[in-house]
Design a protein around this motif. Structure first.
Motif, PDB file in Angstrom:
ATOM      1  N   LEU A   1     -63.511  81.168 113.829  1.00 12.41           N
ATOM      2  CA  LEU A   1     -64.828  80.762 114.300  1.00 12.41           C
ATOM      3  C   LEU A   1     -65.111  79.302 113.957  1.00 12.41           C
ATOM      4  O   LEU A   1     -65.653  78.534 114.774  1.00 12.41           O
ATOM      5  CB  LEU A   1     -65.904  81.654 113.676  1.00 12.41           C
TER       6      LEU A   1
ATOM      7  N   GLU B   1     -65.662  76.481 116.771  1.00 12.99           N
ATOM      8  CA  GLU B   1     -66.960  75.798 116.843  1.00 12.99           C
ATOM      9  C   GLU B   1     -66.804  74.300 116.638  1.00 12.99           C
ATOM     10  O   GLU B   1     -67.522  73.497 117.267  1.00 12.99           O
ATOM     11  CB  GLU B   1     -67.922  76.375 115.806  1.00 12.99           C
TER      12      GLU B   1
ATOM     13  N   ASN C   1     -68.182  72.060 119.500  1.00  7.46           N
ATOM     14  CA  ASN C   1     -69.235  71.115 119.135  1.00  7.46           C
ATOM     15  C   ASN C   1     -68.780  69.675 119.296  1.00  7.46           C
ATOM     16  O   ASN C   1     -69.540  68.802 119.747  1.00  7.46           O
ATOM     17  CB  ASN C   1     -69.690  71.351 117.702  1.00  7.46           C
TER      18      ASN C   1
ATOM     19  N   ALA D   1     -69.633  67.644 114.332  1.00  6.09           N
ATOM     20  CA  ALA D   1     -69.267  69.033 114.614  1.00  6.09           C
ATOM     21  C   ALA D   1     -68.804  69.750 113.351  1.00  6.09           C
ATOM     22  O   ALA D   1     -69.137  70.919 113.115  1.00  6.09           O
ATOM     23  CB  ALA D   1     -68.170  69.082 115.677  1.00  6.09           C
TER      24      ALA D   1
ATOM     25  N   ALA E   1     -70.787  72.878 111.989  1.00 10.76           N
ATOM     26  CA  ALA E   1     -70.029  74.132 112.011  1.00 10.76           C
ATOM     27  C   ALA E   1     -69.955  74.758 110.617  1.00 10.76           C
ATOM     28  O   ALA E   1     -70.095  75.976 110.453  1.00 10.76           O
ATOM     29  CB  ALA E   1     -68.618  73.887 112.545  1.00 10.76           C
TER      30      ALA E   1
ATOM     31  N   ASN F   1     -73.378  76.169 109.972  1.00 10.27           N
ATOM     32  CA  ASN F   1     -73.672  77.326 110.815  1.00 10.27           C
ATOM     33  C   ASN F   1     -72.853  78.550 110.395  1.00 10.27           C
ATOM     34  O   ASN F   1     -73.403  79.655 110.246  1.00 10.27           O
ATOM     35  CB  ASN F   1     -73.383  76.962 112.277  1.00 10.27           C
ATOM     36  N   ILE F   2     -71.562  78.374 110.191  1.00 20.70           N
ATOM     37  CA  ILE F   2     -70.676  79.514 109.890  1.00 20.70           C
ATOM     38  C   ILE F   2     -70.830  79.960 108.440  1.00 20.70           C
ATOM     39  O   ILE F   2     -71.077  81.148 108.154  1.00 20.70           O
ATOM     40  CB  ILE F   2     -69.221  79.154 110.196  1.00 20.70           C
TER      41      ILE F   2
ATOM     42  N   ASN G   1     -79.137  75.752 115.894  1.00 22.93           N
ATOM     43  CA  ASN G   1     -78.440  75.616 117.169  1.00 22.93           C
ATOM     44  C   ASN G   1     -79.294  74.898 118.206  1.00 22.93           C
ATOM     45  O   ASN G   1     -78.761  74.207 119.097  1.00 22.93           O
ATOM     46  CB  ASN G   1     -78.020  76.996 117.671  1.00 22.93           C
TER      47      ASN G   1
ATOM     48  N   VAL H   1     -73.463  79.578 122.384  1.00 18.64           N
ATOM     49  CA  VAL H   1     -72.179  79.702 121.671  1.00 18.64           C
ATOM     50  C   VAL H   1     -72.394  79.589 120.167  1.00 18.64           C
ATOM     51  O   VAL H   1     -71.873  80.380 119.366  1.00 18.64           O
ATOM     52  CB  VAL H   1     -71.191  78.644 122.172  1.00 18.64           C
ATOM     53  N   GLY H   2     -73.158  78.608 119.751  1.00 22.96           N
ATOM     54  CA  GLY H   2     -73.405  78.429 118.319  1.00 22.96           C
ATOM     55  C   GLY H   2     -74.143  79.607 117.715  1.00 22.96           C
ATOM     56  O   GLY H   2     -73.847  80.042 116.590  1.00 22.96           O
TER      57      GLY H   2
ATOM     58  N   PHE I   1     -71.764  82.637 117.427  1.00 28.85           N
ATOM     59  CA  PHE I   1     -70.842  82.440 116.291  1.00 28.85           C
ATOM     60  C   PHE I   1     -71.558  82.670 114.967  1.00 28.85           C
ATOM     61  O   PHE I   1     -70.992  83.219 114.024  1.00 28.85           O
ATOM     62  CB  PHE I   1     -70.268  81.030 116.346  1.00 28.85           C
ATOM     63  N   SER I   2     -72.815  82.242 114.900  1.00 24.01           N
ATOM     64  CA  SER I   2     -73.585  82.457 113.678  1.00 24.01           C
ATOM     65  C   SER I   2     -73.794  83.947 113.426  1.00 24.01           C
ATOM     66  O   SER I   2     -73.674  84.421 112.283  1.00 24.01           O
ATOM     67  CB  SER I   2     -74.924  81.743 113.781  1.00 24.01           C
TER      68      SER I   2
END
Length: 482
Positions: A178, A182, A186, A205, A209, A212-213, A253, A296-297, A300-301
């Protein structure tokens, strides 16, 4: 005592007996050499001497003693008898040494002392193992009590969901995938709005990322899992954390989506422009790709958050207790199995050593009987050999006397008619009587019976040890889960 100054174990002393040879000598093959009458007659020239002395009518007809030639013959005979007697004594000494080398008394003493000690050492080993196992079982019991109290307090009736190493690797791999996807997505989207181009977009990015992740993963693994707790306060905190996470994921996001739409030629601070748009029109995205970027973000989150939520058991703290209980249970079971295997090996070693010691006594008893029989045959052979020496002496005297008679002109002396009688050597070497042999057989039988008793005692000690190991579970019974 060995070189380290420690006393040998009872089993080592029994095994030491078996490594000793039965005796120090190989069976002897020497025999008594019989006299060759013809050859001795030729060497002494008895025919010539008899003819010559007979022609001279010597010895005189009235002579009452043996003449020089007859004395010479008897001297030869006696010398050979003494040589044979020396051989006989040497052979007797060899047999006596071999009988002594059997060392029955040493074996009896060692076995009678070492065999019971071997049983005592086995029981001591079993006792040490029982103490070790009891400590492990008590630790397991404490882990069971802690686990059951936790389950009762939190009203849990299911087993814990433990993450295996394979599952952990899979979940960490999902996070890594992921993160990489991302960053790539990104970076490609943010490159259009970044003054630094592709490189600047990749830097932004990576930062977004990671936020976010990783933040989503940690929220799912720590905060949102609190919704499964029985405590109202913790459950409420978990619900609030879930809402807070959703707000955080949407805001992050959306920030990325607005950042993408800001052209690189804009004057002023980009961050302030993004903040202004979020405050005035957060959902006013003019490009469809921005909404794709946001979706998408956000997906993924959510995936990262779900991965963290299922990384361990849903009920926080339960997996750790379950793992500690399993470790204590496996340690106890492994230690018990290892102790039983170790006692089984010791039992087999002791049994083999005692069986070999019993067989060794039987072999030595057979060797002892064989030696006594050989000793008796040697005495008979020496007696028979003395008869042969006497007959040879008579034959030699008769050769000389017959040649003398034929050459004489006067009657031979009366001594010529006397038959030669050799004085026999009788060796009173003290042959073992039947009482001594019977006593030895009795001692061997008693020692073998002792070995059999100790073998049986070791087997009983092994069974008792295994039984006591099982009784530990009865003393500290395993708690039954609901």
């Amino acid at each position: 005592m060995n070189t380290t100054g420690k006393r040998q174990s009872a089993l080592a002393r029994i095994l030491g007996l078996l490594s000793q040879p039965v005796h120090h000598y190989q069976p002897a093959t020497n025999i008594f050499l019989d006299l060759n009458v013809d050859r001795m007659a030729d060497e002494l020239q008895l025919v010539e001497q008899g003819r010559e002395r007979g022609a001279q009518n010597r010895p005189a007809s009235d002579g009452q003693t043996l003449d020089d030639i007859e004395h010479q013959i008897i001297e030869k005979i006696e010398r050979h008898k003494q040589d044979s007697h020396s051989i006989y004594l040497d052979h007797l000494h060899t047999y006596d040494e071999r009988v002594t080398a059997l060392s029955f008394e040493e074996r009896f003493a060692t076995i009678q002392q070492a065999a019971p000690e071997a049983v005592g050492d086995f029981r001591a080993e079993a006792t040490v193992g029982r103490d070790e196992l009891f400590a492990l079982r008590r630790r397991l019991n404490e882990s069971e009590i802690e686990r059951e109290r936790f389950r009762a307090r939190h009203r849990i009736e299911r087993p814990a969901r433990l993450a295996s190493p394979g599952k952990i690797i899979l979940k960490v791999g999902i996070l890594a995938i992921l993160f990489v996807i991302e960053v790539v997505v990104n970076g490609s989207f943010l490159a259009n709005a970044n003054i630094g181009g592709l490189l600047g977009g990749l830097v932004q990015a990576v930062v977004f990322a990671a936020l976010n992740i990783l933040a989503s993963f940690l929220c799912g693994m720590v905060l949102i899992r609190l919704v499964n707790q029985r405590s109202f306060f913790l459950k409420l905190l978990g619900v609030l954390s879930c809402h807070g996470y959703l707000a955080f994921a949407v805001a992050l996001n959306l920030t990325l989506a607005h950042l993408r739409e800001i052209p690189p030629t804009i004057s002023g601070d980009v961050g302030q422009e993004v903040l202004r748009r979020l405050q005035t029109a957060p959902y006013m995205l003019t490009d469809i790709n921005s909404w794709v970027f946001f979706s998408v973000g956000f997906v993924f989150s959510l995936v990262a958050m779900a991965d963290g939520l299922m990384f361990f058991d849903p009920y926080m703290g339960y997996a750790g207790l379950e793992r500690r209980w399993l470790d204590a249970s496996n340690q106890f079971a492994g230690a018990r199995s290892e102790l039983i295997d170790r006692l089984r090996d010791i039992r087999e070693d002791c049994t083999d050593a005692m069986n070999n010691a019993a067989r060794d006594l039987s072999v030595r008893r057979g060797e002892y009987d064989s030696l006594l029989q050989g000793r008796g045959r040697l005495a008979q052979r020496f007696t028979q050999h003395q008869n042969q020496i006497e007959q040879a002496g008579r034959a030699l005297l008769e050769i000389y006397r017959e040649s003398n008679r034929r050459a004489r002109s006067t009657p031979p002396p009366s001594t010529f008619s006397r038959s030669y009688t050799m004085e026999r050597i009788i060796y009173a070497g003290g042959e073992p009587d039947s009482t001594a042999r019977e006593h030895l057989r009795k001692m061997i039988a008693e020692t073998q019976a002792l070995l059999n008793q100790q073998i049986k005692a070791i087997h009983e000690a092994f069974d008792n040890a295994v039984k006591t190991y099982r009784e530990i579970d009865e003393l500290l019974p395993e708690k039954k889960s609901g």
